[in-house]
Design an enzyme around this catalytic site. Structure first.
Site, PDB file in Angstrom:
ATOM      1  CG  ASP A   2       0.089   1.108   0.411  1.00 40.27           C
ATOM      2  OD1 ASP A   2      -0.222  -0.057   0.728  1.00 40.27           O
ATOM      3  OD2 ASP A   2      -0.048   2.083   1.176  1.00 40.27           O
ATOM      4  CG  PHE A   3      -5.058  -2.523  -1.246  1.00 39.78           C
ATOM      5  CD1 PHE A   3      -5.642  -2.592  -2.496  1.00 39.78           C
ATOM      6  CD2 PHE A   3      -5.852  -2.754  -0.129  1.00 39.78           C
ATOM      7  CE1 PHE A   3      -7.000  -2.874  -2.650  1.00 39.78           C
ATOM      8  CE2 PHE A   3      -7.200  -3.053  -0.257  1.00 39.78           C
ATOM      9  CZ  PHE A   3      -7.771  -3.114  -1.523  1.00 39.78           C
ATOM     10  CG  ASP A   4      -5.707  -0.499   2.888  1.00 40.62           C
ATOM     11  OD1 ASP A   4      -6.944  -0.587   2.769  1.00 40.62           O
ATOM     12  OD2 ASP A   4      -4.984  -1.464   3.190  1.00 40.62           O
ATOM     13  CG  ASP A  16      -1.627   6.068   1.731  1.00 45.14           C
ATOM     14  OD1 ASP A  16      -1.130   4.911   1.667  1.00 45.14           O
ATOM     15  OD2 ASP A  16      -2.484   6.398   2.564  1.00 45.14           O
TER      16      ASP A  16
END
Length: 276
Positions: free
Chosen positions: A29-31, A227
């Site tokens: 994932d990024f954020d 997350d």
């Protein structure tokens, strides 16, 4: 920074799983994983350590490792904010959009990304009925946001998203309930994450997208880091022999946990070390 021994050992086993024609897949994932969570999502950027680790992994032979970012962001925004290196597979809008980063070419049918790379998109389109439903969902969420100071609506190609991070706790909770009611009214697919309610007209998930990508690449093993609650769908579909890492607190189906984006970057750097 030193990772827990069990995680380090699992990463070594993961790297050793690759074989001829079957690379390992490093996906994240990024954020909240590569980039810290911010009140202004448009300002998100990977940490210097995460960006450096991504570049190292992208520079390794594709026969050994493939790299992917899997995000709720729409594809264009994900590409722009992440600055993902050439060769990276991109999955946007929780799996509804897919593409990969290529070197910029004047005659290629790609969407521009700042720098010397572009995104080559996989075909994507909504039916007229899906488009009409999305218009209704968007209007419904705009009405919800108008009643909650600090809330706002993000448009995606197949979804609309209510953001409540800047709203007060009580207003955010009421707005979230109202947004979920909009999704139920239209029979759309509703996902609740950290300070967001996303309503999509396509039935997809990060888990489905990651499974599809794994099959396309013939990956011998998968590492996935996330997350948010939407990442649990990815954790749940991966095999017990894959490496799943939850970043931060909260219940999870992941095998391992790290505390911060800094430790998530260390996971990527460790994999790059093991592959080098």
């Amino acid at each position: 920074m030193t990772l827990e021994q069990d995680l380090t050992s699992a990463l070594a086993t993961f790297v050793a799983a690759r074989s001829a024609g079957h690379p390992v897949l490093v996906a994240s994932d990024f954020d909240g994983v590569l980039a810290p969570l911010l009140d202004d999502p448009s300002a998100s950027a990977p940490t210097a350590a995460a960006a450096a680790a991504l570049e190292r992994l992208a520079a390794l032979p594709p026969a050994d490792v493939r790299l992917a970012l899997v995000s709720g962001r729409d594809l264009a925004t994900l590409a722009q904010l992440s600055g993902a290196p050439v060769g990276t597979s991109l999955v946007g809008s929780h799996g509804a959009e897919q593409g990969h980063v290529v070197a910029a070419s004047a005659d290629a049918e790609t969407s521009d990304v700042e720098g010397t790379s572009s995104v080559e998109r996989h075909p994507f389109a909504l039916t007229p009925d899906e488009r009409a439903t999305l218009d209704g969902v968007r209007a419904g969420l705009e009405a919800v946001a108008a009643e909650a100071e600090g809330a706002w609506v993000e448009d995606k190609p197949s979804a609309a998203v209510l953001h409540t991070r800047r709203a007060g706790p009580g207003a955010a909770e009421r707005a979230g309930d109202a947004a979920r009611a909009v999704g139920a009214r239209y029979g759309a697919h509703t996902m609740t994450g950290k300070d967001v309610v996303e309503i999509a007209v396509l039935d997809t998930s990060k888990g489905l997208a990651l499974t599809r990508l794994r099959d396309e690449l013939g990956a011998a093993a998968v590492l996935y880091m996330g997350d948010d609650v939407t990442d649990e769908r990815a954790f749940e579909v991966l095999a017990p022999t894959d490496v799943t890492v939850k970043v931060g607190a909260g219940e999870t189906a992941a095998r391992f946990r790290v505390a911060s984006v800094d430790e998530a970057a260390q996971v990527l750097a460790t994999v790059a070390d093991l592959l080098s």
